[in-house]
Design a protein around this motif. Structure first.
Motif, short mmCIF file in Angstrom:
data_model
loop_
_atom_site.label_atom_id
_atom_site.label_comp_id
_atom_site.label_asym_id
_atom_site.label_seq_id
_atom_site.Cartn_x
_atom_site.Cartn_y
_atom_site.Cartn_z
N ASP A 51 0.83 -1.13 -0.13
CA ASP A 51 -0.01 0.07 -0.04
C ASP A 51 0.72 1.15 -0.06
O ASP A 51 2.08 1.19 0.53
N GLY A 122 -1.53 -8.09 2.22
CA GLY A 122 -1.50 -7.12 1.16
C GLY A 122 -0.04 -6.57 0.77
O GLY A 122 0.15 -5.74 -0.12
N PHE A 141 -9.37 -7.10 -3.52
CA PHE A 141 -7.77 -6.77 -2.88
C PHE A 141 -7.06 -7.85 -2.30
O PHE A 141 -5.98 -7.58 -1.88
N LYS A 142 -7.61 -9.07 -2.19
CA LYS A 142 -6.75 -10.08 -1.81
C LYS A 142 -6.22 -11.11 -2.72
O LYS A 142 -6.51 -12.43 -2.80
#
Length: 167
Positions: A51, A122, A141-142
């Protein structure tokens, strides 16, 4: 605004940084689709997913790369090994959801995720040779979970990190 800032940083960097911005209407797959575009555009033998809001500490990148040099196909930054932490999740609700989702994933994909403490992370490094890009169809998002399930024979190492508050 973020894309412009990224392009300005890339222009000043001594490192070869390329910025790819997906236009509205070209954003299929959500965050996982964006990561897939990054994997496709990458030139290096390894790729890191993290991120940009500093919940994933950039200072850990050297450790991920160093561990990958031992031969690991995946190096996962884990909140759930000794030395890790998930304080950045905030309150009890997000923590509970994270723990429950990890537990469910590990039960459903038991053999593929054996011994992996944080398959929902992540923040991870993956060797590009492990990626069969045309077969990936990320939604959301996984993405790590999908990659691990598709590569049950891949070697995996984990390093601890503390998931920090969002900036």
């Amino acid at each position: 605004a973020l894309c412009l800032a990224a392009r300005q940083i890339a222009a000043r960097s001594a490192l070869p940084i390329r910025v790819h911005a997906r236009l509205p209407g070209q954003r299929s797959g959500g965050l996982g689709g964006a990561v897939l575009v990054g994997f496709t555009d990458a030139l290096a033998p390894v790729c890191v997913v993290m991120d940009a809001d500093l919940q994933h500490p950039p200072e850990l990148l050297g450790t991920l790369l160093s561990v990958s040099r031992t031969g690991a196909d995946f190096v996962i930054a884990s909140r759930y090994v000794d030395g890790g932490g998930d304080e950045g999740l905030g309150g009890w609700y997000r923590h509970a959801v994270s723990v429950l989702a990890t537990w469910v994933a590990k039960r459903v994909l038991r053999p593929e995720l054996a011994g992996i403490s944080d398959p929902m992370s992540g923040f991870f490094l993956v060797r590009r040779s492990c990626l069969d890009l045309p077969s990936l169809h990320p939604q959301g998002f996984k993405l790590l979970l999908e990659l691990l399930a598709r590569h049950p024979r891949a070697t995996v190492a984990e390093v601890p990190y503390s998931f920090d508050v969002r900036h």
